[in-house]
Scaffold this motif. Structure first.
Motif, short mmCIF file in Angstrom:
data_model
loop_
_atom_site.label_atom_id
_atom_site.label_comp_id
_atom_site.label_asym_id
_atom_site.label_seq_id
_atom_site.Cartn_x
_atom_site.Cartn_y
_atom_site.Cartn_z
N GLU A 118 0.83 -1.20 0.00
CA GLU A 118 0.00 0.00 0.00
C GLU A 118 0.87 1.25 0.00
N LYS A 122 -3.61 4.14 -2.23
CA LYS A 122 -3.60 3.09 -3.24
C LYS A 122 -2.97 1.82 -2.68
N TYR A 124 -1.40 -2.07 -4.34
CA TYR A 124 -1.05 -2.85 -5.52
C TYR A 124 -0.84 -4.31 -5.12
N MET A 135 0.36 -8.03 -12.37
CA MET A 135 0.30 -6.96 -11.39
C MET A 135 -0.95 -6.13 -11.63
N GLU A 137 -3.47 -2.70 -9.79
CA GLU A 137 -3.87 -1.79 -8.73
C GLU A 137 -5.15 -2.35 -8.16
N TYR A 142 -10.05 -2.06 -8.85
CA TYR A 142 -9.21 -3.02 -9.56
C TYR A 142 -8.86 -2.50 -10.95
N LEU A 145 -2.47 -4.14 -14.58
CA LEU A 145 -1.34 -3.42 -15.15
C LEU A 145 -0.55 -4.26 -16.16
N ASN A 169 3.56 5.27 -7.52
CA ASN A 169 2.77 4.57 -8.53
C ASN A 169 3.56 3.49 -9.25
N PRO A 171 5.07 -0.04 -8.22
CA PRO A 171 5.48 -1.24 -7.49
C PRO A 171 6.41 -2.08 -8.34
N ALA A 194 5.73 -1.66 -12.51
CA ALA A 194 4.79 -0.77 -13.20
C ALA A 194 5.47 0.57 -13.43
#
Length: 294
Positions: A118, A122, A124, A135, A137, A142, A145, A169, A171, A194
């Motif tokens: 987290e 957000k 992930y 992957m 979000e 939902y 990615l 943004n 991960p 990402a």
């Protein structure tokens, strides 16, 4: 060279698992946990229930994320489609190719693991199964990615190792492919993350080697490498945090019930993002491991 006993393989297997045995957070990110099928009330802290929400207050489940690898996966863990190693185009590009038809059972053959991290409002998730990482979000809603084929060793399993956060943004999932034979162990790490809202390959490595041999002075001389540190650092380049890795080597001489350390080394590695992928100098580790092949 004498053939080491199966006890060495047991030690090697446990050593591979030990860095992820305890959940942690912060710069170390979060660890992956295995996905359990069935009664969610019986799921222990080391597992994640297939149908339970991943984050409190959000409806997204592990099943939602895994359906990007196994389209149509059912709540009982069975399915019949695989968008992965047998459909490489589909694994690396959601708009290319079609998932292949094959039996899927994540409770036995197609084992899966997942991690959640987290950042602010957000969250992930990254899931690994069948040599593929996906992957998404998962909070506030939902949003997939992408998925990538990450298996690097067809002789051994590919699992999730750690989920880091290189930027709010971005991960980054670290996967591990391992293979053991009678006297050697190989660990290959791989990073995907990402960037710009899409999942991309970021780095191959590091590569670890372990070996057990019989010598004149040791019934078993165990050469072992493990990852001691795998974490994001404060410094950022092109918007993504540097990643620090430390690989520790130890040689242990074993004679019956007695064992003693006869050698130690440490190999610090720093990965920096260059705008397209991560890069770092692993030459000391690679040169050291090359001597085992001589």
């Amino acid at each position: 060279m004498a053939k080491p006993t199966c006890a060495w393989l047991t030690v090697a297997f446990l050593a591979a698992l030990s860095p992820t045995a305890v959940l942690s957070a912060g710069s170390n990110g979060t660890v992956f946990r295995s996905v359990a099928v069935g009664d969610c009330t019986a799921t222990g802290p080391e597992k994640v229930c297939l149908t339970a929400p991943l984050v409190p207050g959000v409806a997204t489940t592990t099943l939602d994320v895994l359906r990007d690898i196994y389209p149509g996966l059912r709540t009982d863990g069975f399915g019949h489609r695989f968008a992965g190693a047998e459909a490489v185009e589909a694994a690396s590009d959601p708009d290319a190719g079609e998932p292949t038809d094959r039996a899927v059972d994540i409770s036995t053959r197609d084992l899966a693991d997942i991690a959640v991290i987290e950042a602010g409002g957000k969250a992930y998730a990254a899931a690994v199964s069948g040599g593929v990482v996906t992957m998404a979000e998962v909070k506030p809603a939902y949003r997939p990615l992408g998925r990538l084929l990450v298996a690097t060793d067809p002789g051994g399993p590919t699992t999730g190792y750690r989920l880091l956060l290189a930027a709010p943004n971005s991960p980054v999932a670290v996967t591990l492919s391992s293979h053991f034979n009678s006297q050697e162990g190989f660990d290959a790490f791989h990073l995907v993350g990402a960037v710009g809202g899409a999942l991309v390959d970021l780095y191959d490595g590091p590569y670890l080697y372990s070996e057990a041999e019989a010598t004149e002075r040791c019934e078993l001389l165990d050469h072992r490498e493990i990852v001691a540190v795998f974490e994001t650092r404060k410094r950022k380049r092109h918007g993504l945090a540097d990643i620090g890795i430390v690989v520790d080597y130890a040689a242990t001489c074993i004679n019956g019930e007695d064992s003693r350390t006869v050698g130690k080394k440490s190999f610090p590695i720093r990965l920096a993002y260059d705008g397209a992928c991560y890069d770092g100098d692993t030459s000391r580790l690679d040169d050291f491991n090359a001597k085992f092949a001589e």
